[in-house]
Design an enzyme around this catalytic site. Structure first.
Site, mmCIF file in Angstrom:
data_model
loop_
_atom_site.group_PDB
_atom_site.id
_atom_site.type_symbol
_atom_site.label_atom_id
_atom_site.label_comp_id
_atom_site.label_asym_id
_atom_site.label_seq_id
_atom_site.Cartn_x
_atom_site.Cartn_y
_atom_site.Cartn_z
ATOM 1 N N LYS A 10 -61.020 39.084 12.790
ATOM 2 C CA LYS A 10 -62.585 39.245 13.184
ATOM 3 C C LYS A 10 -63.446 40.254 12.709
ATOM 4 O O LYS A 10 -64.546 40.292 12.389
ATOM 5 C CB LYS A 10 -62.535 39.218 14.869
ATOM 6 C CG LYS A 10 -62.131 37.929 15.614
ATOM 7 C CD LYS A 10 -62.440 38.011 17.175
ATOM 8 C CE LYS A 10 -61.894 36.769 17.637
ATOM 9 N NZ LYS A 10 -61.726 36.989 19.258
ATOM 10 N N LYS A 12 -62.700 41.550 10.073
ATOM 11 C CA LYS A 12 -62.980 41.223 8.446
ATOM 12 C C LYS A 12 -63.984 40.235 8.254
ATOM 13 O O LYS A 12 -64.891 40.302 7.577
ATOM 14 C CB LYS A 12 -61.580 40.813 7.871
ATOM 15 C CG LYS A 12 -61.738 40.706 6.316
ATOM 16 C CD LYS A 12 -60.289 40.235 5.815
ATOM 17 C CE LYS A 12 -59.165 41.182 5.903
ATOM 18 N NZ LYS A 12 -57.893 40.641 5.209
ATOM 19 N N ASP A 71 -56.730 39.517 0.546
ATOM 20 C CA ASP A 71 -55.842 40.430 0.990
ATOM 21 C C ASP A 71 -56.241 41.892 0.747
ATOM 22 O O ASP A 71 -56.553 42.222 -0.279
ATOM 23 C CB ASP A 71 -54.463 40.216 0.637
ATOM 24 C CG ASP A 71 -53.429 40.816 1.394
ATOM 25 O OD1 ASP A 71 -53.515 40.871 2.579
ATOM 26 O OD2 ASP A 71 -52.377 41.197 0.922
ATOM 27 N N TYR A 156 -57.779 51.023 9.221
ATOM 28 C CA TYR A 156 -57.404 52.552 9.013
ATOM 29 C C TYR A 156 -59.006 53.125 8.742
ATOM 30 O O TYR A 156 -58.768 54.346 8.303
ATOM 31 C CB TYR A 156 -56.599 52.514 7.804
ATOM 32 C CG TYR A 156 -55.264 51.903 7.992
ATOM 33 C CD1 TYR A 156 -54.273 52.611 8.576
ATOM 34 C CD2 TYR A 156 -55.077 50.800 7.843
ATOM 35 C CE1 TYR A 156 -52.943 52.130 8.775
ATOM 36 C CE2 TYR A 156 -53.750 50.128 7.695
ATOM 37 C CZ TYR A 156 -52.634 50.898 8.268
ATOM 38 O OH TYR A 156 -51.403 50.390 8.466
#
Length: 199
Positions: A10, A12, A71, A156
């Site tokens: 979600k 991203k 990715d 991160y």
């Protein structure tokens, strides 16, 4: 134009929608809009492998439209490139963002002379409606903070300080990230190529 994004993340997806918000003719969908969609395991050896797996899996059920698989991850010099392609699962298959961050900080402090240089990497594999494959890459260099700070973003972001900054991505906010992030760079390259075929 429809763009289908192969993600169940979600955070991203929200970032993509933010990055694409100024394109009024573009409708953004994701694999979450398909009730019966089953993602394949991300068992590639590179970011590009995994992006291709995601895009191909979604394209199998949504052809004749634009499909984007991506990715992305964090590559830390002092950890020999880890977490890398394992970024989302660094602390385990069902690990939360905070668990992944905690493991990252722990692994760095275990090193006798920690090297905190790092970069976010993003690879996108796009399939055109006719099945042509395009590949784009983006990265953002920086360092790892000693502890999390900030409330924006995901993953991160609370421990990544971009090059030339003193705050983490989570402190700098979505405006900064949407201009200069690894994801923004890869998406910008895609949109530039799209302009050449669909002006």
């Amino acid at each position: 134009m429809e763009l289908w994004i192969a993600t169940g993340n979600k955070g991203k997806l929200a970032e993509y929608k933010q990055l694409l918000r100024e394109l009024p003719d573009l409708k953004v969908f994701s694999q979450g809009d398909i009730a019966s969609f089953t993602p394949r395991p991300e068992d590639g050896k590179t970011f590009e492998d995994n992006a291709r797996i995601k895009a191909k899996t979604l394209r199998a059920v949504k052809n004749n439209v634009w499909v984007l698989g991506e990715d992305a991850g964090l590559v830390v010099e002092g950890l020999n490139g880890l977490p890398g392609i394992h970024s989302a699962r660094y602390a385990g298959p069902k690990a939360s963002d905070s668990e992944n961050v905690s493991k990252l900080l722990k692994m760095i402090t275990l090193r006798p002379m920690p090297n905190k240089n790092a970069k976010f990497v993003c690879t996108t594999v796009v399939y055109t409606p006719t099945g042509e494959e395009w590949v784009f890459n983006g990265e953002m260099k920086g360092t790892i903070a000693s502890k999390p700070a900030g409330l924006h973003g995901f993953g991160y972001d609370p421990v990544f300080i971009p090059e030339g900054q003193t705050q983490t991505l989570a402190e700098l906010g979505t405006g900064y990230k949407s201009l200069l992030s690894h994801r923004a760079m890869a998406l910008k390259a895609f949109l530039e190529k799209l302009q050449t075929v669909n002006p």
